[in-house]
Scaffold this motif. Structure first.
Motif, mmCIF file in Angstrom:
data_model
loop_
_atom_site.group_PDB
_atom_site.id
_atom_site.type_symbol
_atom_site.label_atom_id
_atom_site.label_comp_id
_atom_site.label_asym_id
_atom_site.label_seq_id
_atom_site.Cartn_x
_atom_site.Cartn_y
_atom_site.Cartn_z
ATOM 1 N N LEU A 181 -30.049 37.789 -6.242
ATOM 2 C CA LEU A 181 -30.259 36.841 -4.071
ATOM 3 C C LEU A 181 -30.467 34.880 -4.322
ATOM 4 C CD1 LEU A 181 -33.684 38.455 -3.030
ATOM 5 C CD2 LEU A 181 -30.749 38.643 -2.590
ATOM 6 N N GLU A 182 -30.294 35.035 -5.533
ATOM 7 C CA GLU A 182 -29.798 33.423 -5.734
ATOM 8 C C GLU A 182 -28.735 33.521 -5.923
ATOM 9 O OE1 GLU A 182 -33.402 31.447 -8.502
ATOM 10 O OE2 GLU A 182 -32.196 32.905 -9.629
ATOM 11 N N MET A 183 -27.912 34.074 -6.282
ATOM 12 C CA MET A 183 -26.328 34.069 -6.337
ATOM 13 C C MET A 183 -25.657 34.516 -4.939
ATOM 14 S SD MET A 183 -24.716 35.895 -9.963
ATOM 15 C CE MET A 183 -25.313 37.191 -9.483
ATOM 16 N N VAL A 184 -26.132 35.143 -3.767
ATOM 17 C CA VAL A 184 -25.826 35.347 -2.549
ATOM 18 C C VAL A 184 -25.695 34.358 -1.859
ATOM 19 C CG1 VAL A 184 -25.998 36.935 -0.916
ATOM 20 C CG2 VAL A 184 -26.115 37.882 -3.460
ATOM 21 N N GLU A 185 -26.631 33.626 -1.807
ATOM 22 C CA GLU A 185 -27.202 31.762 -1.294
ATOM 23 C C GLU A 185 -26.168 31.533 -2.036
ATOM 24 O OE1 GLU A 185 -31.407 31.446 -2.274
ATOM 25 O OE2 GLU A 185 -31.887 32.370 -0.986
ATOM 26 N N LEU A 186 -25.664 31.596 -3.569
ATOM 27 C CA LEU A 186 -25.094 30.011 -3.836
ATOM 28 C C LEU A 186 -23.459 30.762 -2.986
ATOM 29 C CD1 LEU A 186 -25.623 29.637 -7.214
ATOM 30 C CD2 LEU A 186 -25.633 27.466 -5.858
#
Length: 191
Positions: A181-186
Motif C-alpha cells: 500500500l505504501e508503494m502504491v501511494e508513492l
C-alpha cells in the motif's frame, strides 16, 4: 676451420640490432594502442505516423540531425561539466547518424516509382553513434551518447509533443522498505 665473417659483423652490431628491434616494437605498440577507438551506438525509432513521410508530429520536416545540433551539444557539455575541456564542434564531429531503411518499404517505393506513382518513404529508424579515442575510454563514449540522446528527447518532446519528459523518480524504490500500500501511494503521488 675459419668462422664466417658475417658472424663477426653480427656480433659487433648486436647491440645496435637489439636497440633497433626494441624501438620498432615500442613504436608498433604505441601506434596500435593509440589507434583504438570506442564507439557507442543506439537505435532510435520515431513512432509517429508521419515519420515515414519524413515529417515531425507537427507536420514540419523531421530533421534527425537536430540530435547533433550545437544547441543540444552545448547543453550536454554544460551538464557533464566539460566546458573548456571539449568544444561543442569537436563532439559534434564525432557523432554519426545512419538511417536504417526497411527493405520492404524500399522495395514498395521502387515498385510504385516504376509504375509512375508517387510514393514518399523516409526511414523512421536511425542508428546514432559516438566515437571516443582510446585514452577517453568506452564509458566516455557511452556517457556522451546517453546524455546527448536524453537532451535531444527532452527538446523533441517539448518542441513536438508539447509535454515535458516525465522523470522516473520511483525507479530506485527500495521494495524491501515499503509494503504494498505504501508503494502504491508513492507511485500514485509521483504520477
Amino acid at each position: 676451420m675459419k668462422t664466417l665473417g658475417i658472424f663477426r659483423y653480427l656480433r659487433k652490431l648486436l647491440p645496435l640490432i637489439i636497440v633497433l628491434c626494441l624501438f620498432a616494437t615500442y613504436a608498433a605498440y604505441y601506434k596500435l594502442s593509440t589507434s583504438n577507438t570506442y564507439t557507442a551506438s543506439e537505435v532510435i525509432h520515431y513512432n509517429d505516423a508521419q515519420a515515414e513521410q519524413g515529417l515531425a508530429p507537427t507536420g514540419d520536416k523531421l530533421d534527425v540531425n537536430e540530435i547533433k545540433s550545437s544547441a543540444v551539444m552545448s547543453k550536454v557539455v554544460d551538464r557533464m561539466g566539460l566546458t573548456g575541456i571539449y568544444s561543442v564542434d569537436s563532439l559534434i564531429s564525432r557523432i554519426n547518424i545512419y538511417p536504417v531503411e526497411d527493405k520492404d518499404k524500399v522495395a514498395q517505393k521502387e515498385a510504385k516509382l516504376e509504375e509512375g506513382e508517387e510514393y514518399i518513404y523516409e526511414p523512421s529508424t536511425y542508428i546514432v553513434s559516438f566515437t571516443a579515442a582510446s585514452y577517453e575510454g568506452s564509458t566516455f563514449a557511452r556517457t556522451i551518447l546517453d546524455e546527448t540522446l536524453d537532451v535531444y528527447f527532452a527538446e523533441f518532446s517539448q518542441k513536438y509533443v508539447n509535454v515535458a519528459p516525465a522523470n522516473n523518480t520511483i525507479d530506485s524504490l527500495d521494495k524491501a522498505n515499503y509494503d504494498y500500500l505504501e508503494m502504491v501511494e508513492l507511485i500514485d503521488t509521483n504520477i
